[in-house]
Scaffold this motif. Structure first.
Motif, PDB file in Angstrom:
ATOM      1  N   THR A  34     -30.650   0.002 -14.559  1.00  0.00           N
ATOM      2  CA  THR A  34     -30.317  -1.416 -14.480  1.00  0.00           C
ATOM      3  C   THR A  34     -28.926  -1.649 -15.049  1.00  0.00           C
ATOM      4  O   THR A  34     -28.410  -0.870 -15.853  1.00  0.00           O
ATOM      5  CB  THR A  34     -31.325  -2.298 -15.237  1.00  0.00           C
ATOM      6  OG1 THR A  34     -31.111  -2.194 -16.648  1.00  0.00           O
ATOM      7  CG2 THR A  34     -32.759  -1.922 -14.881  1.00  0.00           C
ATOM      8  N   LEU A  59     -30.375  -1.605 -10.112  1.00  0.00           N
ATOM      9  CA  LEU A  59     -30.876  -2.971  -9.959  1.00  0.00           C
ATOM     10  C   LEU A  59     -30.285  -3.855 -11.055  1.00  0.00           C
ATOM     11  O   LEU A  59     -30.165  -3.427 -12.212  1.00  0.00           O
ATOM     12  CB  LEU A  59     -32.400  -3.003 -10.068  1.00  0.00           C
ATOM     13  CG  LEU A  59     -33.199  -2.262  -9.000  1.00  0.00           C
ATOM     14  CD1 LEU A  59     -34.688  -2.342  -9.333  1.00  0.00           C
ATOM     15  CD2 LEU A  59     -32.929  -2.842  -7.627  1.00  0.00           C
ATOM     16  N   ARG A  75     -39.126  -6.744  -7.508  1.00  0.00           N
ATOM     17  CA  ARG A  75     -38.092  -5.970  -6.805  1.00  0.00           C
ATOM     18  C   ARG A  75     -38.281  -4.486  -7.045  1.00  0.00           C
ATOM     19  O   ARG A  75     -38.158  -3.670  -6.126  1.00  0.00           O
ATOM     20  CB  ARG A  75     -36.683  -6.379  -7.274  1.00  0.00           C
ATOM     21  CG  ARG A  75     -36.270  -7.773  -6.898  1.00  0.00           C
ATOM     22  CD  ARG A  75     -34.765  -7.963  -6.976  1.00  0.00           C
ATOM     23  NE  ARG A  75     -34.191  -7.519  -8.240  1.00  0.00           N
ATOM     24  CZ  ARG A  75     -34.121  -8.259  -9.328  1.00  0.00           C
ATOM     25  NH1 ARG A  75     -34.629  -9.479  -9.346  1.00  0.00           N
ATOM     26  NH2 ARG A  75     -33.553  -7.787 -10.428  1.00  0.00           N
ATOM     27  N   LEU A  76     -38.560  -4.116  -8.293  1.00  0.00           N
ATOM     28  CA  LEU A  76     -38.743  -2.714  -8.621  1.00  0.00           C
ATOM     29  C   LEU A  76     -39.900  -2.108  -7.837  1.00  0.00           C
ATOM     30  O   LEU A  76     -39.802  -0.983  -7.331  1.00  0.00           O
ATOM     31  CB  LEU A  76     -38.988  -2.544 -10.117  1.00  0.00           C
ATOM     32  CG  LEU A  76     -39.262  -1.117 -10.601  1.00  0.00           C
ATOM     33  CD1 LEU A  76     -38.079  -0.207 -10.316  1.00  0.00           C
ATOM     34  CD2 LEU A  76     -39.608  -1.109 -12.090  1.00  0.00           C
ATOM     35  N   VAL A  79     -38.699  -1.341  -4.443  1.00  0.00           N
ATOM     36  CA  VAL A  79     -37.742  -0.228  -4.451  1.00  0.00           C
ATOM     37  C   VAL A  79     -38.443   1.110  -4.656  1.00  0.00           C
ATOM     38  O   VAL A  79     -38.084   2.114  -4.032  1.00  0.00           O
ATOM     39  CB  VAL A  79     -36.669  -0.458  -5.541  1.00  0.00           C
ATOM     40  CG1 VAL A  79     -35.887   0.826  -5.838  1.00  0.00           C
ATOM     41  CG2 VAL A  79     -35.719  -1.569  -5.118  1.00  0.00           C
TER      42      VAL A  79
END
Length: 250
Positions: A34, A59, A75-76, A79
């Motif tokens: 991140t 991210l 989101r993770l 992904v």
């Protein structure tokens, strides 16, 4: 064919976090890193990890904003499936952070709250929300600081939060043991090139003088230890604090 292990590294765009991401990649571990604002730097770390033969994704995340965590983990989750073909990851490295130099008598509530949100509240709730995605038998590595043992004037607000992280980590180790998840703390001293502290000739000279090894600390003095904690050789290490200072105030 064995599925590669996967790590989530917060604050992985520069300094210690960058070195951690690349040290993990060198050990054959895929990485999600991140970044807060350093998008270009994060993209460069992804490219470097891919050059080592690993998959990597960057991210955006402000770890101090707890309200953003739910959207981040959504989101993770996407992904993980799209880029890695998995639904969970193996290693959580809570590295993101900043420093603060302010005398106790002059520290403002806003500065205190900033340290609280970044170094304690963010770490606490990010870890909590990560648990459903963390594989059994996984590892949690929290970044602390030598300032929890050695008192440096001007670091009180920062050190208080890092001291709380030390305690938090022991509770993680106790409560997550049933899942085979270990939790440990890595506590660096002054690390130059880490992006979090003033890097001046005077500071380097002082740091080298007080270290038993007679030199300053560098990001790869930390990243190798973090990578080791993600290996099978470290499977029995749990609830511990590893201080990386080169031997200060022994």
């Amino acid at each position: 064919m064995t599925t590669p292990k996967l790590a989530l590294v917060t604050g992985g765009s520069r300094g210690i976090g960058k070195d951690i991401a690349l040290s993990l990649a060198q050990k054959g571990i895929d990485v999600v890193l991140t970044y807060h604002r350093q998008q270009a730097e994060a993209a460069a770390v992804v490219t470097a990890a891919e050059a080592l033969g690993r998959k990597a994704v960057a991210l955006q995340l402000d770890t101090a904003d707890v309200s953003s965590l739910e959207a981040f983990f959504a989101r993770l989750t996407s992904v993980l499936q799209a880029s890695f073909g998995v639904s969970r990851f193996d290693f959580l490295i809570n590295n993101a952070g900043t420093s603060l130099q302010a005398p106790f008598a002059e520290t403002t509530e806003a500065q205190f709250d900033e340290m609280l949100n970044i170094h304690l509240k963010g770490v606490y709730f990010l870890t909590q929300k990560a648990l459903p995605l963390l594989n059994d038998g996984g590892r949690i590595i929290n970044m602390s600081s030598a300032t929890t043992r050695i008192s440096y004037p001007g670091a009180s607000a920062y050190a208080v939060m890092k001291g709380a992280v030390d305690v938090f980590t022991r509770y993680l180790a106790a409560e997550l043991g049933a899942r085979g998840i270990t939790a440990n703390v890595v506590a660096p001293g002054a690390i130059f090139g880490g992006g979090a502290m003033p890097d001046t000739p005077e500071m380097r000279a002082f740091a080298a003088q007080i270290a038993a090894l007679g030199r300053v600390g560098l990001p790869d003095d930390v990243s190798g230890v973090v990578a080791f904690l993600c290996t099978n050789e470290a499977k029995w290490l749990n609830g511990q604090r590893l201080e990386l200072t080169g031997g200060v105030n022994l």
